[in-house]
Design a protein around this motif. Structure first.
Motif, mmCIF file in Angstrom:
data_model
loop_
_atom_site.group_PDB
_atom_site.id
_atom_site.type_symbol
_atom_site.label_atom_id
_atom_site.label_comp_id
_atom_site.label_asym_id
_atom_site.label_seq_id
_atom_site.Cartn_x
_atom_site.Cartn_y
_atom_site.Cartn_z
ATOM 1 N N HIS A 90 29.097 -4.784 -0.573
ATOM 2 C CA HIS A 90 29.958 -3.605 -0.480
ATOM 3 C C HIS A 90 31.179 -3.845 0.388
ATOM 4 N N GLY A 91 31.485 -5.083 0.643
ATOM 5 C CA GLY A 91 32.658 -5.410 1.434
ATOM 6 C C GLY A 91 32.295 -6.187 2.683
ATOM 7 N N PRO A 92 33.294 -6.736 3.370
ATOM 8 C CA PRO A 92 33.057 -7.515 4.589
ATOM 9 C C PRO A 92 32.328 -6.676 5.638
ATOM 10 N N ASN A 93 31.292 -7.233 6.233
ATOM 11 C CA ASN A 93 30.539 -6.481 7.226
ATOM 12 C C ASN A 93 29.889 -7.400 8.241
ATOM 13 N N ALA A 94 29.634 -6.847 9.413
ATOM 14 C CA ALA A 94 28.940 -7.561 10.484
ATOM 15 C C ALA A 94 27.840 -6.653 11.012
ATOM 16 N N VAL A 95 26.796 -7.269 11.528
ATOM 17 C CA VAL A 95 25.634 -6.518 12.000
ATOM 18 C C VAL A 95 25.488 -6.630 13.515
ATOM 19 N N PHE A 96 25.173 -5.495 14.138
ATOM 20 C CA PHE A 96 24.716 -5.446 15.523
ATOM 21 C C PHE A 96 23.238 -5.072 15.460
ATOM 22 N N LEU A 97 22.360 -5.998 15.811
ATOM 23 C CA LEU A 97 20.918 -5.777 15.737
ATOM 24 C C LEU A 97 20.351 -5.695 17.159
ATOM 25 N N PHE A 98 19.886 -4.500 17.534
ATOM 26 C CA PHE A 98 19.345 -4.269 18.866
ATOM 27 C C PHE A 98 17.819 -4.322 18.823
ATOM 28 N N SER A 99 17.211 -4.833 19.892
ATOM 29 C CA SER A 99 15.752 -4.929 19.972
ATOM 30 C C SER A 99 15.252 -4.087 21.134
#
Length: 246
Positions: free
Chosen positions: A160-169
């Motif tokens: 769905h387009g350029p994206n980056a993830v912030f994954l918190f634990s």
């Protein structure tokens, strides 16, 4: 503010590399571990107060989801368990920005995403990613049972387009796997409560990631277990996907 860079022995983090590049945020002292281009582990980015607030928010969302399902499947309904995954909830707004929605704007999600973006942008020169005008299109939380939880290694197939993830634990440690095309070998690291993994989540980037296992309850912060009796039984991952302009 300029960031400090150094190379240190990472054995204390249980990584399977002898040396990794560390970036230190001068203002907060937060450490950023660079695995490869646009793949960063931000250690201790969440204060214990933010962890408590986020845990409370996610448990509340889980209850709303389960109560909704009980209306259709009966009062005895319990979420199915597979690979230690107890429950999951998702919020999304494809092509839009969840931060514009009532209930999310100025919420703990808003606060944490902005904090993650600020730490990354101040201390690291992103390659082909612009977070300045990014929109939060997707939030997903998953709760895993300690010593049972795992997630098959995979590459996010998002088109769905350029994206980056912030994954918190949050909660107990996860033994997390990550491997990118520019890494000499995979990394399996202790993903601790309050940490955040940032990565380019486009299919082109091909960042392989997953959960090998979840550590026992003694790895959960004491303050979480004191306020939430069951916190030592789980690890919760919160994924926020930011879509940025091409």
């Amino acid at each position: 503010m300029a960031a400090e860079k150094e190379t240190v022995d990472d054995s204390k983090s249980n990584d399977n590399d002898d040396n990794i590049n560390i970036i230190k945020d001068e203002k907060t002292g937060i450490l950023i571990e660079e695995f490869q281009k646009n793949v960063l582990l931000v250690r201790g980015i969440l204060s214990i107060e933010q962890q408590l607030k986020l845990y409370e928010e996610m448990i509340g969302e889980e209850k709303i989801m389960v109560d909704r399902l009980k209306k259709y499947r009966g009062d005895n309904y319990k979420p199915p368990i597979k690979d230690g995954l107890i429950s999951m909830y998702t919020k999304q707004k494809m092509g839009g920005d969840l931060l514009e929605d009532e209930g999310i704007k100025d919420s703990i999600y808003d606060i944490l995403l902005k904090k993650g973006m600020e730490i990354v942008e101040i201390n690291y020169k992103l390659k082909d990613i612009t977070l300045k005008d990014a929109k939060l299109g997707h939030i997903q939380a998953a709760k895993y049972k300690t010593e049972e939880g795992k997630l098959k290694n995979h590459v996010d197939g998002i088109f769905h387009g350029p994206n980056a993830v912030f994954l918190f634990s949050i909660g107990c440690n996860a033994n997390f796997y990550v491997k990118g095309p520019e890494m000499k070998k995979e990394k399996i690291f202790k993903f601790k409560s309050g940490d955040c993994l940032f990565f380019d989540a486009t299919n082109k980037a091909k960042i392989l990631h997953g959960i090998e296992s979840i550590d026992p309850g003694q790895t959960c912060p004491k303050q979480l277990k004191e306020k939430f009796e069951s916190a030592g039984e789980y690890r919760i991952g919160l994924q926020m996907r930011a879509y940025y302009p091409k």
